[in-house]
Design an enzyme around this catalytic site. Sequence first.
Site, PDB file in Angstrom:
ATOM      1  N   GLU A 164       0.859  -1.199   0.000  1.00 49.65           N
ATOM      2  CA  GLU A 164       0.000   0.000   0.000  1.00 49.65           C
ATOM      3  C   GLU A 164       0.887   1.239   0.000  1.00 49.65           C
ATOM      4  OE1 GLU A 164      -3.425   0.927  -0.208  1.00 49.65           O
ATOM      5  OE2 GLU A 164      -2.304   2.822  -0.265  1.00 49.65           O
ATOM      6  N   LYS A 165       0.597   2.159  -0.925  1.00 54.45           N
ATOM      7  CA  LYS A 165       1.443   3.356  -1.027  1.00 54.45           C
ATOM      8  C   LYS A 165       1.101   4.406   0.029  1.00 54.45           C
ATOM      9  CE  LYS A 165      -1.179   5.720  -4.682  1.00 54.45           C
ATOM     10  NZ  LYS A 165      -1.930   6.591  -3.800  1.00 54.45           N
ATOM     11  N   LYS A 189     -20.077   9.319   4.319  1.00 52.05           N
ATOM     12  CA  LYS A 189     -21.275   8.895   5.056  1.00 52.05           C
ATOM     13  C   LYS A 189     -21.286   9.493   6.460  1.00 52.05           C
ATOM     14  CE  LYS A 189     -21.961   7.747   1.674  1.00 52.05           C
ATOM     15  NZ  LYS A 189     -21.288   7.630   0.382  1.00 52.05           N
ATOM     16  N   GLY A 235     -21.581  14.604  -6.459  1.00 48.63           N
ATOM     17  CA  GLY A 235     -22.133  15.964  -6.472  1.00 48.63           C
ATOM     18  C   GLY A 235     -23.372  16.080  -5.604  1.00 48.63           C
ATOM     19  N   HIS A 247     -44.047  -5.715  11.035  1.00 43.91           N
ATOM     20  CA  HIS A 247     -44.852  -4.499  11.144  1.00 43.91           C
ATOM     21  C   HIS A 247     -44.566  -3.834  12.478  1.00 43.91           C
ATOM     22  CE1 HIS A 247     -48.240  -1.778  10.727  1.00 43.91           C
ATOM     23  NE2 HIS A 247     -48.547  -2.062  11.987  1.00 43.91           N
TER      24      HIS A 247
HETATM   25  P1  FAD Z   1      -9.402   1.902  -3.789  1.00 48.68           P
HETATM   26  O1  FAD Z   1     -10.306   1.948  -2.636  1.00 48.68           O
HETATM   27  O2  FAD Z   1      -9.205   3.148  -4.571  1.00 48.68           O
HETATM   28  O3  FAD Z   1      -8.007   1.414  -3.222  1.00 48.68           O
HETATM   29  C1  FAD Z   1      -6.860   1.362  -4.012  1.00 48.68           C
HETATM   30  C2  FAD Z   1      -5.628   1.423  -3.116  1.00 48.68           C
HETATM   31  O4  FAD Z   1      -4.477   1.127  -3.892  1.00 48.68           O
HETATM   32  C3  FAD Z   1      -5.388   2.803  -2.506  1.00 48.68           C
HETATM   33  O5  FAD Z   1      -5.226   2.675  -1.119  1.00 48.68           O
HETATM   34  C4  FAD Z   1      -4.106   3.279  -3.184  1.00 48.68           C
HETATM   35  O6  FAD Z   1      -3.302   4.097  -2.339  1.00 48.68           O
HETATM   36  C5  FAD Z   1      -3.406   1.963  -3.484  1.00 48.68           C
HETATM   37  N1  FAD Z   1      -2.449   2.015  -4.577  1.00 48.68           N
HETATM   38  C6  FAD Z   1      -2.621   2.557  -5.817  1.00 48.68           C
HETATM   39  N2  FAD Z   1      -1.520   2.346  -6.591  1.00 48.68           N
HETATM   40  C7  FAD Z   1      -0.630   1.674  -5.815  1.00 48.68           C
HETATM   41  C8  FAD Z   1       0.665   1.165  -6.032  1.00 48.68           C
HETATM   42  N3  FAD Z   1       1.284   1.271  -7.211  1.00 48.68           N
HETATM   43  N4  FAD Z   1       1.275   0.541  -5.011  1.00 48.68           N
HETATM   44  C9  FAD Z   1       0.674   0.402  -3.800  1.00 48.68           C
HETATM   45  N5  FAD Z   1      -0.561   0.843  -3.540  1.00 48.68           N
HETATM   46  C10 FAD Z   1      -1.214   1.468  -4.531  1.00 48.68           C
HETATM   47  N6  FAD Z   1     -18.664   3.212  -3.102  1.00 48.68           N
HETATM   48  C11 FAD Z   1     -19.688   2.595  -2.494  1.00 48.68           C
HETATM   49  O7  FAD Z   1     -19.941   1.416  -2.773  1.00 48.68           O
HETATM   50  N7  FAD Z   1     -20.462   3.238  -1.565  1.00 48.68           N
HETATM   51  C12 FAD Z   1     -20.230   4.524  -1.222  1.00 48.68           C
HETATM   52  O8  FAD Z   1     -20.942   5.075  -0.382  1.00 48.68           O
HETATM   53  C13 FAD Z   1     -19.167   5.207  -1.854  1.00 48.68           C
HETATM   54  N8  FAD Z   1     -18.903   6.490  -1.545  1.00 48.68           N
HETATM   55  C14 FAD Z   1     -17.855   7.124  -2.152  1.00 48.68           C
HETATM   56  C15 FAD Z   1     -17.630   8.459  -1.829  1.00 48.68           C
HETATM   57  C16 FAD Z   1     -16.589   9.139  -2.423  1.00 48.68           C
HETATM   58  C17 FAD Z   1     -16.355  10.591  -2.055  1.00 48.68           C
HETATM   59  C18 FAD Z   1     -15.731   8.460  -3.344  1.00 48.68           C
HETATM   60  C19 FAD Z   1     -14.569   9.178  -3.975  1.00 48.68           C
HETATM   61  C20 FAD Z   1     -15.953   7.141  -3.669  1.00 48.68           C
HETATM   62  C21 FAD Z   1     -17.024   6.455  -3.079  1.00 48.68           C
HETATM   63  N9  FAD Z   1     -17.312   5.132  -3.389  1.00 48.68           N
HETATM   64  C22 FAD Z   1     -18.379   4.501  -2.797  1.00 48.68           C
HETATM   65  C23 FAD Z   1     -16.499   4.366  -4.355  1.00 48.68           C
HETATM   66  C24 FAD Z   1     -15.497   3.452  -3.616  1.00 48.68           C
HETATM   67  O9  FAD Z   1     -14.692   4.248  -2.778  1.00 48.68           O
HETATM   68  C25 FAD Z   1     -14.652   2.686  -4.611  1.00 48.68           C
HETATM   69  O10 FAD Z   1     -15.468   1.995  -5.518  1.00 48.68           O
HETATM   70  C26 FAD Z   1     -13.763   1.677  -3.893  1.00 48.68           C
HETATM   71  O11 FAD Z   1     -12.912   2.324  -2.967  1.00 48.68           O
HETATM   72  C27 FAD Z   1     -12.914   0.889  -4.893  1.00 48.68           C
HETATM   73  O12 FAD Z   1     -12.112  -0.018  -4.204  1.00 48.68           O
HETATM   74  P2  FAD Z   1     -10.722  -0.514  -4.788  1.00 48.68           P
HETATM   75  O13 FAD Z   1     -10.173  -1.475  -3.780  1.00 48.68           O
HETATM   76  O14 FAD Z   1     -10.879  -0.946  -6.183  1.00 48.68           O
HETATM   77  O15 FAD Z   1      -9.798   0.792  -4.845  1.00 48.68           O
HETATM   78  P1  NAI Z   2     -20.655  10.111 -11.632  1.00 47.93           P
HETATM   79  O1  NAI Z   2     -20.214   9.383 -12.833  1.00 47.93           O
HETATM   80  O2  NAI Z   2     -21.588   9.488 -10.684  1.00 47.93           O
HETATM   81  O3  NAI Z   2     -21.304  11.508 -12.057  1.00 47.93           O
HETATM   82  C1  NAI Z   2     -20.619  12.436 -12.814  1.00 47.93           C
HETATM   83  C2  NAI Z   2     -21.638  13.401 -13.394  1.00 47.93           C
HETATM   84  O4  NAI Z   2     -20.931  14.472 -13.985  1.00 47.93           O
HETATM   85  C3  NAI Z   2     -22.521  12.781 -14.478  1.00 47.93           C
HETATM   86  O5  NAI Z   2     -23.853  13.108 -14.234  1.00 47.93           O
HETATM   87  C4  NAI Z   2     -21.981  13.417 -15.766  1.00 47.93           C
HETATM   88  O6  NAI Z   2     -22.975  13.544 -16.748  1.00 47.93           O
HETATM   89  C5  NAI Z   2     -21.530  14.760 -15.245  1.00 47.93           C
HETATM   90  N1  NAI Z   2     -20.498  15.420 -16.058  1.00 47.93           N
HETATM   91  C6  NAI Z   2     -19.440  14.856 -16.681  1.00 47.93           C
HETATM   92  N2  NAI Z   2     -18.707  15.813 -17.287  1.00 47.93           N
HETATM   93  C7  NAI Z   2     -19.300  16.996 -17.029  1.00 47.93           C
HETATM   94  C8  NAI Z   2     -19.018  18.352 -17.365  1.00 47.93           C
HETATM   95  N3  NAI Z   2     -17.953  18.672 -18.079  1.00 47.93           N
HETATM   96  N4  NAI Z   2     -19.852  19.324 -16.924  1.00 47.93           N
HETATM   97  C9  NAI Z   2     -20.959  19.013 -16.178  1.00 47.93           C
HETATM   98  N5  NAI Z   2     -21.268  17.736 -15.832  1.00 47.93           N
HETATM   99  C10 NAI Z   2     -20.449  16.751 -16.240  1.00 47.93           C
HETATM  100  O7  NAI Z   2     -19.285  10.541 -10.913  1.00 47.93           O
HETATM  101  P2  NAI Z   2     -18.991  11.109  -9.467  1.00 47.93           P
HETATM  102  O8  NAI Z   2     -20.201  11.707  -8.867  1.00 47.93           O
HETATM  103  O9  NAI Z   2     -17.769  11.935  -9.610  1.00 47.93           O
HETATM  104  O10 NAI Z   2     -18.640   9.811  -8.659  1.00 47.93           O
HETATM  105  C11 NAI Z   2     -17.612   8.921  -9.127  1.00 47.93           C
HETATM  106  C12 NAI Z   2     -17.926   7.516  -8.761  1.00 47.93           C
HETATM  107  O11 NAI Z   2     -17.688   7.286  -7.375  1.00 47.93           O
HETATM  108  C13 NAI Z   2     -19.389   7.135  -8.955  1.00 47.93           C
HETATM  109  O12 NAI Z   2     -19.673   6.806 -10.284  1.00 47.93           O
HETATM  110  C14 NAI Z   2     -19.527   5.961  -8.061  1.00 47.93           C
HETATM  111  O13 NAI Z   2     -19.078   4.829  -8.743  1.00 47.93           O
HETATM  112  C15 NAI Z   2     -18.571   6.290  -6.918  1.00 47.93           C
HETATM  113  N6  NAI Z   2     -19.337   6.803  -5.766  1.00 47.93           N
HETATM  114  C16 NAI Z   2     -20.315   6.022  -5.221  1.00 47.93           C
HETATM  115  C17 NAI Z   2     -21.068   6.476  -4.169  1.00 47.93           C
HETATM  116  C18 NAI Z   2     -22.141   5.617  -3.629  1.00 47.93           C
HETATM  117  O14 NAI Z   2     -22.190   4.442  -3.954  1.00 47.93           O
HETATM  118  N7  NAI Z   2     -23.047   6.144  -2.800  1.00 47.93           N
HETATM  119  C19 NAI Z   2     -20.841   7.797  -3.577  1.00 47.93           C
HETATM  120  C20 NAI Z   2     -19.812   8.549  -4.239  1.00 47.93           C
HETATM  121  C21 NAI Z   2     -19.091   8.038  -5.279  1.00 47.93           C
END
Ligand code: FAD
Ligand code: NAI
Length: 466
Positions: free
Chosen positions: A32-33, A50, A185, A445
């Site tokens: 992990e980086k 959350k 957003g 219920h």
């Molecule tokens: P990641 O969680 O991105 O983990 C990848 C890891 O790899 C990182 O720790 C990184 O540092 C490490 N890494 C990268 N390159 C290297 C390298 N070369 N060497 C060593 N380590 C490395 N998903 C949901 O299902 N529910 C949610 O409510 C939700 N909310 C979100 C809210 C936000 C603001 C964001 C940004 C995302 C959210 N997501 C949510 C999406 C979710 O976080 C991702 O889908 C999920 O973390 C993906 O898991 P992953 O293990 O593929 O990658």
């Molecule tokens: P998103 O793909 O959900 O939404 C991006 C939005 O930006 C789209 O509606 C798209 O049409 C719009 N868009 C793209 N280019 C644009 C532009 N130039 N101007 C205006 N609008 C533009 O991506 P988001 O919200 O950044 O989230 C990334 C990912 O993270 C999600 O797709 C999801 O997989 C994950 N995530 C999941 C959550 C959850 O499960 N509750 C919470 C937060 C993130």
Amino acid sequence: MPYDLIVLGSGPGGYFCAIRAAQLGMKVAVVEKDKTFGGTCLNVGCIPSKALLHASERYDEAGHLFERMGIRLGKPKLDLAAMMKFKDAGVDGNVKGVAFLFKKNKIETFEGVGRIAAAGVVEVTAAGGNSERLEAKAIVIATGSDVARLPGIEIDEKRVVSSTGALTLAKVPERLLVIGAGVIGLELGSVWRRLGSEVVVVEFLDRILPGIDNEVCRQFRRMLEKQGLTFKLSSKVIGVAAAGKTLQASVAPANGGAAQTIDADVVLVSVGRVPYTGGLGLDEAGVKKDPKGRVIVDEHFATNVSGIYAIGDVIAGPMLAHKAEDEGVAVAEILAGQAGHVNYDVIPNVVYTHPEIASVGKSEEELKQAGVDYNVGKFPFTANGRAKVNLETEGFVKILADARTDRVLGVHILGADAGNMIAEAAVAMEFGAAAEDIARTCHPHPTLSEAVKEAALAVSKRAINM
Ligand code: FAD
Ligand code: NAI
């Protein structure tokens, strides 16, 4: 002695994979980086967002709902620094939990950037520059994703922020401009709206939350507008300039035309995420990527290079933590000679706003496009007893069932606690349930989940409370 498995990345994909592999008797290392384990999800994604959604929702309730329930506290006062500490404590507890689980499962961990030097060889370079070589029979790439950027709009994480900066603002911005009406957003826009910001959301398409059932989104947009969010659909931000303390965003119609200026104190760029493969050495190792930069894998998560696998956000499919987790478990089982498998038709999707949106399976638009004949059963929360007493009557449950076989093809819930309720639908669909099966299952219920049963009854036009 070489490892059986080296996992690159400790997000939900990587850490689930490592633990399952260790359970199956493999000698496992995780690279992990970052300083803490847990990836995007635990550090800057699911968990901190959350925490802020939960806290800001309670704050909002205290201001609007408590008095209606006979609780008089006076006007609630925001202590943003304390709310941020609450969020950080939640993150800390979660990332330490992963460290504990690694120890418990005798998984060795290495802090540094992992690079695939050759099939079976990973070079780990620590922050100080020291590097070491590790060897393994199999390597799983679980390096996740990064923020997608817009050309010409530089993210400084202070005034022009990605989700990461929007989770750590020191002050409630008076005016927040959100680019992209996707999940991030709307979730983070909701947080700051509740805490007092004026929020304008600019979206390229003519709708919010692309991919989610349109009827749900249309109603949901009206609810968000009532909460005070303003939408500018079919529009794009073409530039952001600083004029003293104010940011001036140029917003133009999506298909071209004259731009207008919208002033803001903070701009949130939330236009999607891109796979993260920086520093991995994939090109040198010969690992193929698709045009979107995602690692290409087969149905067993194997890349084109023998012994190298990939899972999670770095491969195709929804970028969701639970999808990454399930792929992590599946690939570990495949490596152990078992039949690991992920059912991509039954991956729930939740937007944690208020009310929540939760869905699993197909939307009406998808069924129409595929030419599938379906029946619709809908039940509003206004007709659910518990929703009425809780003052949570917004929204509905919609079940889409095959017109010929009654098999459930999609479930869409707009309402309080939809995220918890969708799990029932996922289990039912995993077992190939018909709407009749849900309708005949006794539900407790008084709970909101009775609306799921009533929607299933409504598929055959026999809901009771409607
Ligand atoms: P990641 O969680 O991105 O983990 C990848 C890891 O790899 C990182 O720790 C990184 O540092 C490490 N890494 C990268 N390159 C290297 C390298 N070369 N060497 C060593 N380590 C490395 N998903 C949901 O299902 N529910 C949610 O409510 C939700 N909310 C979100 C809210 C936000 C603001 C964001 C940004 C995302 C959210 N997501 C949510 C999406 C979710 O976080 C991702 O889908 C999920 O973390 C993906 O898991 P992953 O293990 O593929 O990658
Ligand atoms: P998103 O793909 O959900 O939404 C991006 C939005 O930006 C789209 O509606 C798209 O049409 C719009 N868009 C793209 N280019 C644009 C532009 N130039 N101007 C205006 N609008 C533009 O991506 P988001 O919200 O950044 O989230 C990334 C990912 O993270 C999600 O797709 C999801 O997989 C994950 N995530 C999941 C959550 C959850 O499960 N509750 C919470 C937060 C993130």
